[in-house]
Scaffold this active site. Structure first.
Site, PDB file in Angstrom:
ATOM      1  N   SER A  85      -3.599   3.651  -4.680  1.00  0.00           N
ATOM      2  CA  SER A  85      -2.651   2.593  -5.023  1.00  0.00           C
ATOM      3  C   SER A  85      -3.036   1.963  -6.357  1.00  0.00           C
ATOM      4  CB  SER A  85      -2.592   1.562  -3.888  1.00  0.00           C
ATOM      5  OG  SER A  85      -1.552   0.641  -4.102  1.00  0.00           O
ATOM      6  N   HIS A 188       4.681   0.449  -1.861  1.00  0.00           N
ATOM      7  CA  HIS A 188       4.959   1.887  -1.878  1.00  0.00           C
ATOM      8  C   HIS A 188       6.140   2.255  -0.979  1.00  0.00           C
ATOM      9  CE1 HIS A 188       1.349   2.278  -4.230  1.00  0.00           C
ATOM     10  NE2 HIS A 188       0.676   1.646  -3.294  1.00  0.00           N
TER      11      HIS A 188
END
Length: 298
Positions: A85, A188
């Site tokens: 991430s 996400h």
């Protein structure tokens, strides 16, 4: 081959930077980067409470700065880099594709935009441990959730609205354990689409270099060779799933024998212990871990 990896949001804990301020140059580096991010990184990493550092606008710059500062303290050049991430921004800087200042400036914009997007609808993320992957993914889809992180080693993170996550909890796949994550939104996933547009605009002012060290994209585990491609991937990953399982598969294929996880380490080395058996790992949690990490390079 040595891989250095950088963790993503949720790895931070109150006071995690405190012992690192004794490392020569560490506090000075954070003070300089505080000017870039507009945050008192030292205060957030030492005296701030859990709720304060859970704030997306704080957590993301804090994590990237911590990873970069610990990498500098480590002083080791890896054969491969990857980040989970927001940790991918730290990996991008360590690869030479971005300067630390470019990475932190973009993360500042990313964090603020994602915090704003998260405030539109009450969303969250839940880690699903165990179960049969196909069954877990089917249940995630059935409840309208997104498999935001497919981490491998029996871990999938579902993202969506709090109502969807509650229904998912009541209909959990067989032989799984569900753990709500301490994050402020469904990262996400499509809920982050407004943040993508904002970050794309900010990224347009950045001219990246091509990575000088092999850098795996967390979108698909592929090595990124172009700085322009990397920048596009950094923008797109905000609303796209993280495929850490594919990163670990790529590490295995490339013959990685050791992994060092940058500060605040623990999450990714935990996955590696289950998904990359036989690979030596060290997680940087305190400065006492630096010597063990350097031993992996010998």
């Amino acid at each position: 081959m040595l891989a250095i990896v950088a963790p993503g949001q949720g790895a931070q804990t109150p006071g995690f930077l405190t012992p690192w301020l004794e490392v020569p140059g560490f506090a000075d580096r954070l003070a300089g980067w505080s000017e870039v991010t507009g945050l008192d990184l030292i205060a957030y990493g030492t005296t701030a409470g859990a709720d304060e550092i859970r704030d997306t606008a704080v957590a993301q710059p804090l994590l990237v700065a911590a990873a970069l500062a610990s990498a500098e303290a480590l002083g080791v050049t890896p054969g491969l880099l990857a980040g989970h991430s927001v940790g991918e921004f730290a990996a991008a800087a360590l690869s030479g594709a971005l300067t630390a200042e470019q990475a932190l400036s973009l993360v500042r914009e990313r964090a603020q935009a994602m915090a704003k997007a998260a405030a539109v609808t009450e969303t969250g993320m839940t880690a699903v441990l165990g179960g049969v992957e196909a069954d877990v993914l089917a249940a995630v889809e059935r409840h309208g959730l997104t498999p935001a992180n497919i981490n491998g080693a029996g871990q999938i993170v579902a993202g969506g609205t709090l109502e969807q996550l509650a229904a998912f909890k009541d209909d959990a796949p067989a032989r799984t354990r569900l753990i709500p994550l301490s994050v402020a939104g469904a990262f996400h996933t499509a809920h982050m689409a407004p943040a993508v547009a904002h970050l794309r605009e900010a990224a347009a002012a950045v001219t990246p270099a091509d990575p000088a060290v092999t850098l795996l994209s967390n979108a698909d585990g592929e090595a990124v060779t172009s700085g322009a491609d990397l920048l596009q991937r950094l923008v797109g990953q905000v609303s796209s799933p993280v495929r850490w399982d594919l990163c670990m598969a790529a590490m295995a294929d490339r013959g990685v024998t050791a992994i060092i996880e940058l500060l605040p380490g623990g999450t990714l080395t935990g996955l590696a212990k289950r998904g990359l058996r036989g690979v030596a790992t060290v997680a940087l949690k305190t400065p006492d871990d630096l010597d063990a990490a350097r031993e992996l390079t010998k």
